[in-house]
Design a protein around this motif. Structure first.
Motif, PDB file in Angstrom:
ATOM      1  N   LYS A   7       0.811  -1.223   0.000  1.00 16.57           N
ATOM      2  CA  LYS A   7       0.000   0.000   0.000  1.00 16.57           C
ATOM      3  C   LYS A   7       0.848   1.278   0.000  1.00 16.57           C
ATOM      4  CE  LYS A   7      -0.785  -0.200   4.983  1.00 16.57           C
ATOM      5  NZ  LYS A   7      -1.569  -0.955   5.938  1.00 16.57           N
ATOM      6  N   ASN A   8       2.041   1.237   0.593  1.00 18.28           N
ATOM      7  CA  ASN A   8       2.885   2.436   0.593  1.00 18.28           C
ATOM      8  C   ASN A   8       3.415   2.732  -0.803  1.00 18.28           C
ATOM      9  OD1 ASN A   8       2.597   2.922   3.360  1.00 18.28           O
ATOM     10  ND2 ASN A   8       4.274   1.534   3.875  1.00 18.28           N
ATOM     11  N   ASP A   9       3.869   1.686  -1.502  1.00 18.13           N
ATOM     12  CA  ASP A   9       4.348   1.879  -2.867  1.00 18.13           C
ATOM     13  C   ASP A   9       3.202   2.286  -3.788  1.00 18.13           C
ATOM     14  OD1 ASP A   9       6.912   1.267  -2.136  1.00 18.13           O
ATOM     15  OD2 ASP A   9       6.804  -0.843  -2.750  1.00 18.13           O
ATOM     16  N   LEU A  10       2.035   1.719  -3.533  1.00 13.51           N
ATOM     17  CA  LEU A  10       0.870   2.064  -4.347  1.00 13.51           C
ATOM     18  C   LEU A  10       0.500   3.530  -4.138  1.00 13.51           C
ATOM     19  CD1 LEU A  10      -1.318   1.066  -6.281  1.00 13.51           C
ATOM     20  CD2 LEU A  10      -2.687   0.402  -4.294  1.00 13.51           C
ATOM     21  N   ALA A  11       0.575   3.995  -2.887  1.00 13.30           N
ATOM     22  CA  ALA A  11       0.300   5.411  -2.592  1.00 13.30           C
ATOM     23  C   ALA A  11       1.288   6.315  -3.326  1.00 13.30           C
ATOM     24  CB  ALA A  11       0.369   5.647  -1.088  1.00 13.30           C
ATOM     25  N   GLN A  64       0.311   9.092  -6.103  1.00 12.38           N
ATOM     26  CA  GLN A  64       0.745  10.484  -5.929  1.00 12.38           C
ATOM     27  C   GLN A  64       1.512  10.971  -7.154  1.00 12.38           C
ATOM     28  OE1 GLN A  64       3.439  11.271  -2.632  1.00 12.38           O
ATOM     29  NE2 GLN A  64       2.355  13.174  -2.219  1.00 12.38           N
ATOM     30  N   SER A  65       2.395  10.135  -7.675  1.00  9.00           N
ATOM     31  CA  SER A  65       3.172  10.489  -8.861  1.00  9.00           C
ATOM     32  C   SER A  65       2.267  10.692 -10.069  1.00  9.00           C
ATOM     33  CB  SER A  65       4.186   9.377  -9.146  1.00  9.00           C
ATOM     34  OG  SER A  65       4.905   9.641 -10.317  1.00  9.00           O
ATOM     35  N   LEU A  66       1.262   9.818 -10.193  1.00  6.84           N
ATOM     36  CA  LEU A  66       0.320   9.919 -11.307  1.00  6.84           C
ATOM     37  C   LEU A  66      -0.469  11.223 -11.230  1.00  6.84           C
ATOM     38  CD1 LEU A  66      -0.879   8.301 -13.721  1.00  6.84           C
ATOM     39  CD2 LEU A  66      -2.572   7.393 -12.123  1.00  6.84           C
ATOM     40  N   LEU A  67      -0.901  11.590 -10.030  1.00  7.19           N
ATOM     41  CA  LEU A  67      -1.693  12.801  -9.849  1.00  7.19           C
ATOM     42  C   LEU A  67      -0.888  14.062 -10.152  1.00  7.19           C
ATOM     43  CD1 LEU A  67      -3.626  11.886  -6.566  1.00  7.19           C
ATOM     44  CD2 LEU A  67      -4.487  11.825  -8.900  1.00  7.19           C
ATOM     45  N   LYS A  68       0.404  14.018  -9.877  1.00  5.49           N
ATOM     46  CA  LYS A  68       1.256  15.188 -10.118  1.00  5.49           C
ATOM     47  C   LYS A  68       1.423  15.499 -11.601  1.00  5.49           C
ATOM     48  CE  LYS A  68       4.082  15.193  -5.906  1.00  5.49           C
ATOM     49  NZ  LYS A  68       5.431  14.977  -5.330  1.00  5.49           N
ATOM     50  N   THR A  69       1.277  14.458 -12.420  1.00  5.57           N
ATOM     51  CA  THR A  69       1.487  14.672 -13.861  1.00  5.57           C
ATOM     52  C   THR A  69       0.345  15.476 -14.495  1.00  5.57           C
ATOM     53  OG1 THR A  69       0.426  12.561 -14.422  1.00  5.57           O
ATOM     54  CG2 THR A  69       2.811  12.543 -14.087  1.00  5.57           C
ATOM     55  N   VAL A  70      -0.836  15.392 -13.914  1.00  2.00           N
ATOM     56  CA  VAL A  70      -1.992  16.128 -14.463  1.00  2.00           C
ATOM     57  C   VAL A  70      -2.735  16.809 -13.306  1.00  2.00           C
ATOM     58  CG1 VAL A  70      -2.450  14.953 -16.658  1.00  2.00           C
ATOM     59  CG2 VAL A  70      -3.099  13.830 -14.547  1.00  2.00           C
ATOM     60  N   PRO A  71      -2.151  17.827 -12.734  1.00  2.00           N
ATOM     61  CA  PRO A  71      -2.685  18.426 -11.509  1.00  2.00           C
ATOM     62  C   PRO A  71      -4.065  19.051 -11.654  1.00  2.00           C
ATOM     63  CG  PRO A  71      -0.957  19.795 -12.453  1.00  2.00           C
ATOM     64  CD  PRO A  71      -0.919  18.512 -13.179  1.00  2.00           C
ATOM     65  N   ASN A  72      -4.443  19.447 -12.866  1.00  2.00           N
ATOM     66  CA  ASN A  72      -5.725  20.132 -13.043  1.00  2.00           C
ATOM     67  C   ASN A  72      -6.873  19.201 -13.441  1.00  2.00           C
ATOM     68  OD1 ASN A  72      -4.644  22.748 -12.475  1.00  2.00           O
ATOM     69  ND2 ASN A  72      -3.714  22.739 -14.513  1.00  2.00           N
ATOM     70  N   LYS A  93      -3.006  12.242   3.085  1.00  2.00           N
ATOM     71  CA  LYS A  93      -3.840  11.329   3.859  1.00  2.00           C
ATOM     72  C   LYS A  93      -4.907  10.680   2.977  1.00  2.00           C
ATOM     73  CE  LYS A  93      -6.681  11.127   8.046  1.00  2.00           C
ATOM     74  NZ  LYS A  93      -7.249  11.916   9.180  1.00  2.00           N
ATOM     75  N   GLN A  94      -5.469  11.467   2.066  1.00  2.00           N
ATOM     76  CA  GLN A  94      -6.499  10.950   1.163  1.00  2.00           C
ATOM     77  C   GLN A  94      -5.905   9.955   0.159  1.00  2.00           C
ATOM     78  OE1 GLN A  94      -7.824  14.885  -0.074  1.00  2.00           O
ATOM     79  NE2 GLN A  94      -9.846  14.541   0.888  1.00  2.00           N
ATOM     80  N   ILE A  95      -4.698  10.250  -0.284  1.00  2.00           N
ATOM     81  CA  ILE A  95      -4.018   9.330  -1.219  1.00  2.00           C
ATOM     82  C   ILE A  95      -3.764   7.987  -0.534  1.00  2.00           C
ATOM     83  CG2 ILE A  95      -1.851   8.901  -2.453  1.00  2.00           C
ATOM     84  CD1 ILE A  95      -1.775  11.931  -3.054  1.00  2.00           C
ATOM     85  N   LYS A  96      -3.345   8.034   0.716  1.00  2.00           N
ATOM     86  CA  LYS A  96      -3.109   6.792   1.467  1.00  2.00           C
ATOM     87  C   LYS A  96      -4.415   6.022   1.666  1.00  2.00           C
ATOM     88  CE  LYS A  96       1.113   7.956   3.989  1.00  2.00           C
ATOM     89  NZ  LYS A  96       1.723   8.146   5.328  1.00  2.00           N
ATOM     90  N   GLN A 113      -7.585   1.296   0.443  1.00  2.00           N
ATOM     91  CA  GLN A 113      -8.832   0.695  -0.017  1.00  2.00           C
ATOM     92  C   GLN A 113      -8.584  -0.270  -1.175  1.00  2.00           C
ATOM     93  OE1 GLN A 113     -11.771   0.826   1.328  1.00  2.00           O
ATOM     94  NE2 GLN A 113     -12.912  -0.258  -0.280  1.00  2.00           N
ATOM     95  N   LEU A 114      -7.701   0.110  -2.092  1.00  2.00           N
ATOM     96  CA  LEU A 114      -7.388  -0.749  -3.236  1.00  2.00           C
ATOM     97  C   LEU A 114      -6.620  -1.994  -2.809  1.00  2.00           C
ATOM     98  CD1 LEU A 114      -6.415   1.907  -5.931  1.00  2.00           C
ATOM     99  CD2 LEU A 114      -8.474   0.469  -5.900  1.00  2.00           C
ATOM    100  N   ASN A 115      -5.903  -1.910  -1.720  1.00  2.00           N
ATOM    101  CA  ASN A 115      -5.151  -3.056  -1.207  1.00  2.00           C
ATOM    102  C   ASN A 115      -5.996  -3.946  -0.290  1.00  2.00           C
ATOM    103  OD1 ASN A 115      -1.575  -2.323  -0.757  1.00  2.00           O
ATOM    104  ND2 ASN A 115      -2.711  -3.141  -2.487  1.00  2.00           N
ATOM    105  N   SER A 116      -7.095  -3.388   0.209  1.00  2.00           N
ATOM    106  CA  SER A 116      -7.922  -4.159   1.134  1.00  2.00           C
ATOM    107  C   SER A 116      -9.371  -3.670   1.071  1.00  2.00           C
ATOM    108  CB  SER A 116      -7.379  -4.027   2.565  1.00  2.00           C
ATOM    109  OG  SER A 116      -8.083  -4.852   3.449  1.00  2.00           O
ATOM    110  N   TRP A 117     -10.040  -4.062  -0.021  1.00  2.00           N
ATOM    111  CA  TRP A 117     -11.429  -3.652  -0.247  1.00  2.00           C
ATOM    112  C   TRP A 117     -12.323  -4.649   0.480  1.00  2.00           C
ATOM    113  CZ3 TRP A 117     -12.726  -0.008  -4.480  1.00  2.00           C
ATOM    114  CH2 TRP A 117     -14.105   0.226  -4.599  1.00  2.00           C
TER     115      TRP A 117
END
Length: 408
Positions: free
Chosen positions: A271-275, A279-287, A324-327, A332-336
């Motif tokens: 889950k930490n690596d997934l977070a 986060q990296s994905l979100l930074k590429t398209v911030p808007n 916190k929201q990213i985590k 959730q994706l690691n333990s739905w």
């Protein structure tokens, strides 16, 4: 000697052929409620007939006493089954997964060859015959149908299964007959079946399919972990991984335990690596909206539900979300987690759990310990196998032992 066999499934057919080959002078009457023999054989493996498995141990079975199957699996292992199949003209296709199919890849070829063998041996087959009662009078058994009665049987085998697939005339009359002769049984339940959950979003995820890790929790204790296909449905979840894990899930659900599953969409990423990746994905398209960006890694049906569970507004943009929201998303994706409340029922189950208690049946002859010359085989017993040909193999093996016992 006159023998009645109730149920023309794998166990009943095997018992007939084995017994008649050992003693051609036996009179064997085979009764079945359907218009043809082996209806559940035809339905197995989505019509391709997953007829057996080349790697079987008692660990592939559950029930009050799974070790009950050991002698049958030893006496009638896969090599013995393969030899039997060749004797009726059936060639097998053994997959790398150890699942076994007819070489023809068609279930109908299996039942056709078995029917030819039965006819050649002179077995009397009574189809569309609903057995209403079995009684024992002066050491002889009488079989009662709606308007007919067949009398004077020296031995009777009950092998007409349980309630899975009622559309194939499956029912639990075998338990009624067993009870009449003093046998007890463990409560039955659907096995290898889809699971119903109490989630409000079930319909929103219908049709989503993904290979995931599924973890079973019983009373919050981890019981089992399986990797495979998960299919979200209008009622909850299905797919191969769910069918597999349903066996322990429903067994515990039937005894009123608290049953939950956790689905890990990305089992190879913690889950930490997934977070970090999110986060990296979100930074590429911030808007861009987070819900739209997430569709690059999960289904577009999952993304809005995921945000709703994590209490993140659907219109939140990438540059507005916090760590916190990213985590929370990664967790959730690691333990739905989902609470299991029911199953799809016997109508959608591949097998039934529960049945006649094996402690009351001889594990070498499959004769009742309570009533002389009464036998049980196959699904009617409290033994249920994993998905992959294990249930059919137990039916063949138990039928084989009964067939040998019937001639004695």
């Amino acid at each position: 000697m006159k023998i009645a066999i109730i149920g023309a499934g794998a166990a009943g057919i095997m018992a007939c052929i084995t017994a008649k080959r050992l003693n051609k002078n036996l009179q064997i009457d085979l009764f079945d409620a359907n218009k043809g023999i082996g209806k559940k054989i035809l339905a197995s493996g989505n019509g391709r007939c997953n007829i057996s498995n080349s790697s079987i141990t008692s660990k592939n079975y559950i029930g009050e006493n799974p070790d009950f199957v050991n002698f049958a699996l030893k006496e009638f292992d896969f090599k013995a089954f393969e030899k039997f199949c060749k004797s009726v003209g059936l060639l097998l296709d053994v997959k790398e997964s150890c699942k076994v199919y007819p070489l023809s890849n068609e279930a109908k070829s299996v039942t056709n060859l078995l029917e030819l063998a039965l006819n050649e041996l002179g077995v009397n087959i009574y189809l569309e015959s609903f057995i209403r009662d079995i009684e024992k009078v002066d050491e002889k058994f009488n079989i009662k149908l709606d308007e007919t009665e067949y009398k004077g049987y020296d031995k009777v085998l009950i092998s007409n299964g349980l309630g899975a697939a009622p559309q194939l005339n499956a029912n639990e009359s075998g338990l009624e007959f067993a009870s009449k002769f003093g046998h007890t049984y463990n409560s039955t339940y659907p096995s290898l079946v889809g699971l119903k959950t109490d989630n409000t979003y079930n319909g929103k995820l219908q049709g989503v399919k993904k290979e995931c890790n599924v973890i079973l929790f019983v009373n919050n204790n981890l019981e089992q972990e399986i990797f495979g296909d998960v299919l979200f449905t209008s009622y909850g979840v299905s797919g191969f991984a769910i069918l597999d894990i349903s066996q322990l899930a429903v067994l515990n659900l039937s005894s009123y335990q608290d049953v939950k599953i956790a689905i890990n969409f990305f089992p190879k990423i913690n889950k930490n690596d997934l977070a970090d990746q999110i986060q990296s994905l979100l930074k590429t398209v911030p808007n861009q909206r987070v819900v739209d960006i997430l569709t690059g890694m999960v289904s577009n049906k999952i993304a809005p539900v995921l945000l709703d569970i994590c209490k993140i507004n659907i219109d939140t943009k990438a540059n507005e979300i916090n760590a916190k929201q990213i985590k929370a998303i990664a967790y959730q994706l690691n333990s739905w987690k989902m609470k299991i409340v029911d199953t799809q029922g016997f109508g959608h189950a591949e097998a039934s759990g529960g049945g006649v208690r094996t402690i009351e049946v001889d594990n070498r002859t499959y004769e009742s310990k309570l009533v002389k010359n009464l036998y049980f085989a196959g699904e009617v017993l409290d033994i249920v196998g994993n998905r992959g040909g294990f249930n059919l193999h137990f039916a063949w093996a138990s039928g084989y032992l009964v067939g040998k016992s019937l001639v004695k």
